[in-house]
Write a protein that holds these residues in place. Sequence first.
Motif, PDB file in Angstrom:
ATOM      1  N   THR B 641      32.920  48.387  36.151  1.00  9.15           N
ATOM      2  CA  THR B 641      32.516  49.147  35.058  1.00  9.15           C
ATOM      3  C   THR B 641      34.354  48.787  34.456  1.00  9.15           C
ATOM      4  O   THR B 641      34.537  49.794  32.897  1.00  9.15           O
ATOM      5  CB  THR B 641      32.026  50.801  35.953  1.00  9.15           C
ATOM      6  OG1 THR B 641      33.141  50.279  36.464  1.00  9.15           O
ATOM      7  CG2 THR B 641      31.239  50.735  36.101  1.00  9.15           C
ATOM      8  N   ASN B 642      35.228  48.907  34.812  1.00  8.44           N
ATOM      9  CA  ASN B 642      36.244  48.225  34.284  1.00  8.44           C
ATOM     10  C   ASN B 642      36.762  47.572  33.879  1.00  8.44           C
ATOM     11  O   ASN B 642      37.433  47.322  33.476  1.00  8.44           O
ATOM     12  CB  ASN B 642      37.295  48.182  35.474  1.00  8.44           C
ATOM     13  CG  ASN B 642      36.905  50.029  36.443  1.00  8.44           C
ATOM     14  OD1 ASN B 642      37.366  50.913  35.791  1.00  8.44           O
ATOM     15  ND2 ASN B 642      37.946  50.271  37.683  1.00  8.44           N
ATOM     16  N   GLY B 643      35.595  46.645  33.342  1.00  9.08           N
ATOM     17  CA  GLY B 643      35.841  45.125  32.796  1.00  9.08           C
ATOM     18  C   GLY B 643      35.480  43.808  33.543  1.00  9.08           C
ATOM     19  O   GLY B 643      34.852  44.014  35.117  1.00  9.08           O
ATOM     20  N   VAL B 644      36.214  42.964  33.106  1.00  2.67           N
ATOM     21  CA  VAL B 644      35.647  41.494  33.489  1.00  2.67           C
ATOM     22  C   VAL B 644      37.315  41.462  34.705  1.00  2.67           C
ATOM     23  O   VAL B 644      38.168  41.159  33.895  1.00  2.67           O
ATOM     24  CB  VAL B 644      35.379  40.186  32.712  1.00  2.67           C
ATOM     25  CG1 VAL B 644      35.343  39.323  33.799  1.00  2.67           C
ATOM     26  CG2 VAL B 644      34.360  40.962  32.252  1.00  2.67           C
ATOM     27  N   THR B 645      37.302  40.742  35.824  1.00  2.00           N
ATOM     28  CA  THR B 645      38.024  40.740  36.647  1.00  2.00           C
ATOM     29  C   THR B 645      38.165  39.000  37.331  1.00  2.00           C
ATOM     30  O   THR B 645      36.761  38.918  37.866  1.00  2.00           O
ATOM     31  CB  THR B 645      38.377  41.292  37.973  1.00  2.00           C
ATOM     32  OG1 THR B 645      38.727  43.285  37.479  1.00  2.00           O
ATOM     33  CG2 THR B 645      39.424  41.448  39.178  1.00  2.00           C
ATOM     34  N   LEU B 646      38.614  38.228  36.993  1.00  3.07           N
ATOM     35  CA  LEU B 646      38.925  36.719  37.193  1.00  3.07           C
ATOM     36  C   LEU B 646      39.463  36.646  38.183  1.00  3.07           C
ATOM     37  O   LEU B 646      40.755  37.201  39.439  1.00  3.07           O
ATOM     38  CB  LEU B 646      40.341  35.414  36.752  1.00  3.07           C
ATOM     39  CG  LEU B 646      40.180  34.630  36.841  1.00  3.07           C
ATOM     40  CD1 LEU B 646      39.311  33.740  37.523  1.00  3.07           C
ATOM     41  CD2 LEU B 646      41.187  33.645  36.238  1.00  3.07           C
ATOM     42  N   LEU B 647      38.771  36.270  39.598  1.00  4.38           N
ATOM     43  CA  LEU B 647      39.527  35.960  40.947  1.00  4.38           C
ATOM     44  C   LEU B 647      39.187  34.718  41.375  1.00  4.38           C
ATOM     45  O   LEU B 647      38.421  33.746  41.427  1.00  4.38           O
ATOM     46  CB  LEU B 647      38.253  36.946  42.215  1.00  4.38           C
ATOM     47  CG  LEU B 647      38.103  38.039  42.070  1.00  4.38           C
ATOM     48  CD1 LEU B 647      36.574  38.379  42.563  1.00  4.38           C
ATOM     49  CD2 LEU B 647      39.475  39.049  42.059  1.00  4.38           C
ATOM     50  N   TRP B 648      40.468  34.274  41.884  1.00  2.00           N
ATOM     51  CA  TRP B 648      40.758  32.851  42.413  1.00  2.00           C
ATOM     52  C   TRP B 648      41.450  32.978  43.938  1.00  2.00           C
ATOM     53  O   TRP B 648      42.557  33.356  43.953  1.00  2.00           O
ATOM     54  CB  TRP B 648      41.507  31.972  41.539  1.00  2.00           C
ATOM     55  CG  TRP B 648      41.516  30.386  41.095  1.00  2.00           C
ATOM     56  CD1 TRP B 648      41.143  29.794  41.962  1.00  2.00           C
ATOM     57  CD2 TRP B 648      42.084  29.716  41.042  1.00  2.00           C
ATOM     58  NE1 TRP B 648      40.723  28.798  41.600  1.00  2.00           N
ATOM     59  CE2 TRP B 648      41.719  28.505  40.450  1.00  2.00           C
ATOM     60  CE3 TRP B 648      42.647  29.800  39.958  1.00  2.00           C
ATOM     61  CZ2 TRP B 648      42.254  28.104  40.286  1.00  2.00           C
ATOM     62  CZ3 TRP B 648      43.529  28.717  38.272  1.00  2.00           C
ATOM     63  CH2 TRP B 648      43.023  27.357  39.142  1.00  2.00           C
ATOM     64  N   PRO B 649      40.606  32.367  44.925  1.00  2.00           N
ATOM     65  CA  PRO B 649      41.052  32.434  46.151  1.00  2.00           C
ATOM     66  C   PRO B 649      41.447  31.758  46.363  1.00  2.00           C
ATOM     67  O   PRO B 649      42.815  32.168  47.182  1.00  2.00           O
ATOM     68  CB  PRO B 649      39.369  32.358  47.029  1.00  2.00           C
ATOM     69  CG  PRO B 649      38.594  32.285  45.988  1.00  2.00           C
ATOM     70  CD  PRO B 649      39.183  31.935  44.892  1.00  2.00           C
ATOM     71  N   GLU B 650      41.991  30.402  45.531  1.00  3.62           N
ATOM     72  CA  GLU B 650      43.441  29.627  46.009  1.00  3.62           C
ATOM     73  C   GLU B 650      43.369  28.857  44.460  1.00  3.62           C
ATOM     74  O   GLU B 650      42.489  27.901  43.904  1.00  3.62           O
ATOM     75  CB  GLU B 650      42.976  27.925  47.002  1.00  3.62           C
ATOM     76  CG  GLU B 650      42.363  28.411  48.935  1.00  3.62           C
ATOM     77  CD  GLU B 650      41.889  28.189  49.356  1.00  3.62           C
ATOM     78  OE1 GLU B 650      42.386  26.943  49.146  1.00  3.62           O
ATOM     79  OE2 GLU B 650      41.701  28.033  50.484  1.00  3.62           O
ATOM     80  N   CYS B 651      44.787  29.689  43.809  1.00  2.00           N
ATOM     81  CA  CYS B 651      44.928  28.702  42.596  1.00  2.00           C
ATOM     82  C   CYS B 651      45.426  27.351  42.703  1.00  2.00           C
ATOM     83  O   CYS B 651      45.564  27.032  43.810  1.00  2.00           O
ATOM     84  CB  CYS B 651      46.645  29.952  42.391  1.00  2.00           C
ATOM     85  SG  CYS B 651      46.069  31.207  41.684  1.00  2.00           S
ATOM     86  N   GLY B 652      45.111  26.733  41.547  1.00  2.00           N
ATOM     87  CA  GLY B 652      44.913  25.695  41.952  1.00  2.00           C
ATOM     88  C   GLY B 652      46.501  25.153  41.575  1.00  2.00           C
ATOM     89  O   GLY B 652      47.681  25.862  41.856  1.00  2.00           O
TER      90      GLY B 652
END
Lengths: 313, 741
Positions: B641-652
């Motif tokens: 409901t707050n929008g779209v969240t990008l989740l990246w467990p291990e950044c590149g």
Amino acid sequence: MDPKGAPSRFLEPAALQELNNLRFAGKRIVEGSFAGKHRSRMRGSSVEFAGFREYSPGDDLRRLDWKVLARTKRPYVRTYDEETNLSCLLVVDTSASMDFGARRGAKTAADKRGASLSKLDYCRFLVAALAYLIVENRDQAGLALMGEKLDTWCEPGSTQQHLDKLLNIMQRAKISPRTRLAEGLATLFTLCRRRGVLVLVSDFLDSDVDEMFKAIRLFRHRRFEVILFHLAHPGELELPEGRSFKFFDPEGGGETDADPQQVQAEYQKAFEAHQTRVRNMAIGAGCEYQFIHTATPYPEAIRAYLRMREASA
Amino acid sequence: MNPLHLWALGAAGVGLALPIAIHLMTRPRGTRFALPTYQFLIAAAGISARHNRMRSILILTARALALLLLALGFARFSERTRAEPLAGGTTRRVIVLDCSMSMNAHSGGNLRVFDQARTVAQRLVSDGTAQEAELILAAQTARPIFGQTSANVNALQEELGRASVQPQILDTGAALAAVAQSLKKVPEGDRPGCEVVILSDFQRTSWVQASFTALPKGVRVKLVNAREAGALANVGVASAQISGVAEAGAACVALAEIVNFSASACDAEVELAFDDHSWTRRVRLGAAARANVAFELTSLAPGWRYGFVRVRSVEGIRDALTEDNSFPLSVYVRPARRIVLISVERPTEVGGPAYFLSRALAASPDANVDIKRIQPGQLDGEPDGELLKADLVVLANCRKLSDGQASGVARLLARGTSILLIANTALDADNLRAIETASGAALRLPVEFVPLRNQAATSHTGLSALTGRGGGDNGERFLVSADTQRRPFKIFGEALPQLTRTLRLSGGLGSALREQNDAANQSIRAKYADGAAALVVVRAGAGRLAALNMNVSGESGTLAAHPIFVPMIQELTQELIEDDSANRAANKPGRPMSLLLPASAAANEAEEDAAKSAARWRVVRADGSPVGTGAAGDPVFKADTNGVTLLWPECGAPDVYRVERSGSTAGVFVVAPPVPEESDLAALETDVLKRRIEETQAVSVSSSSLDDEMADTNKEHFEIFFLGALVCLFLEMAMLKAFRS
């Protein structure tokens, strides 16, 4: 002997012609078996009157001078210098070192004189000429070939057949791998029954020169006249030209690489030191010493020596 | 012997035979000459056959030895070819291979430290001294190959062959925990036969605080420094960011911090490649010094802009690590500053807080400002388009907000929209509490705003009103302290006391400090003489909330007419609307990150199915190549409901990443290199670590250098071999001279 009829190639007519007027005579009174041109140390009934001495019992009555007895009433016997022949022992070194200097195609001494002949061949020519001279003078010539030991021994003789035999022996002489003249001379000493002249022709590259002179002194003690002809080849006096050589001792003393240019001077010094040493030891032993360069024609060498000998006699 | 160099051993064999052949072929071969006077020659030359043989033998030996030493030098032959088996029965070996970014440094021989460490690891895996082995590739996360020791040496060799340096820091805790996990099943009695080998450069920043308590007791620990002795110099970009509000028509500055991690001064050429333009600066860096390089950016087009700060060349030192020479940065350039002013005042009404604020907000010298006025009632329900697109929402004279309206404000904060709330009355204090309640844990004000004593307390929460008015008897209040190091008072600098001397304020709220800590001190930007907070700025969700505890109406006080009013509001606005999500540089390789996409980009997502919504999003690199192959650890999008969240467990890897939605760029973020953690190449002595481990753990520790462990790749040994070969050659020449040949 007619030179033209020489049975051996070592008797060259031209050379013999040059030597015709020469005579190889002993300096001292010799002790021979046969009558000859040499004065004998044994006095007796011979041609040349020496003098008188008083008769003593046992003297040959045939030598009693009756005329003196008649005039003086005292018995005297005549004494004479007995003339006998020379016994000459020609000793040739046939060790491997004497084989140095042979060049293929050199068949005669006239062909490439000196330098192309091995020392042994030169020695053959030299000894053949001496033997010829000796026999020609109705003297006796014997021959001994020795290397490591006394290889061949031919008792002195004075006939033409004997000369032929000597020449034949010399022609067939084999090279001995080592030089040990002392042993050969000692053996020869025991075989000699008469004193005379010992002519030793060698390069004296003996491993033990001292021992050799000890043996020579045996002859000297027995009143032998000893003549040493020291042969040297031009190739020994100067090392070959070039930089890379593997030198080896023909008598098995080893081998080494050396640059002749680098060692030439020292080598010549060592060689001259050796020559001087042999000469001094020879003179010290009462021997006659003659250094002969094989580049010198052997008749010339013989003539020069005999004249010098004659002059000093 | 390292099997990699078997070819070299073959070469060594050939090399050994070669000198013999050469010797036989090149020895003097003179003409054989029989010389009866050989003895005179020997006497003259002073040599003998024995000497000759000796010469040949010595020369041949010298030649063979020279070539053998050379071959050994090239073959990197190790005398420790056959390692001694580990003592203690069953032998297990756990190898921790440091794969952090600093392992990419090039040591003296131009070899990567990592390559040297890997070579040692390959030998340790396959030298037969351990029956079982395990490999842990350690960086930000530790990756064990099997999870326990295994006899499958071939698999470990393959993994070693594939192993590479990660642009990440080394988490020593994770690595040692993985070691403990690998040896967990080993009976205590077998632990003497266990060996933990740590292959690392033992970078000070990574290992200085390492805790070895996780290591099982009884095991033996071996620390192998994979780096050759001697300090390595390095120059890197520590940070790069856009300073100021990037708006169309407004100038902003790109700031880069260049660090020299060496003990020598150097010159560096720094380039900013940004938005198809590039700028170059030369900077002089002192020993172990930092330098800031500024690039002024003008006329940036609206939209997402990104680029890189790069150290192009370094003069004066040898830059051992090049991975930290590039630093990404990005910024969103607004086409116009969109501000929504929520107030009950009518636009035509003059003299109220909204009136003065709207003029102050619009007074930007170089930005286009678009101010929309709405009523508080529009906060009810889902935020409308105006609110979602707003860069700043200002609440001034809103009266009492309902819970729904407060929730609407909280949602805006969560989505990244900053809020400026003018706290003047007790209603505003209530509104702040309501917003704080609606935001939950995302918002925590350092102070509790309460009405002053003479104000009507409409909804007290039990806190007593502050005594006094904080000013004169006539109700005036004075600012007595302000944070001049930060906005909005920074621009006034030393002149602030003189300016505020004539500032007469009235109204506003009292405040009670909730807790005294650094965060609270940093959040309170200004205080009144009575100790009440005059300005509080806190982060709330993805946005920020500023509470300006002042009466900005023209009726009381002199604020609205004072010279500091407009610049203060402008500065405060800039701080609030400054999009620092791209400049935070908090995203580090290997670490988890989350990014709430801009509210404007995710405007309609909440209305759609979350799964369908997420499917339209993707992350691409700056060069356009997509990120992620569906494997674990790849970035994922989560819609709520707050929008779209990008989740990246291990950044590149460090780079600029674009978030695309249906082909258009919805956001940009950067993953920064781990500077300075991995850039400072100063190493910790292994003996220091050894002592620390021995003090804390009942384990046997040994340390060795690369020279000990990898003699075959050891430069010094190679030099020794080489020198030995040279000595042999000189010896041969001397012998040739001595023997006159």
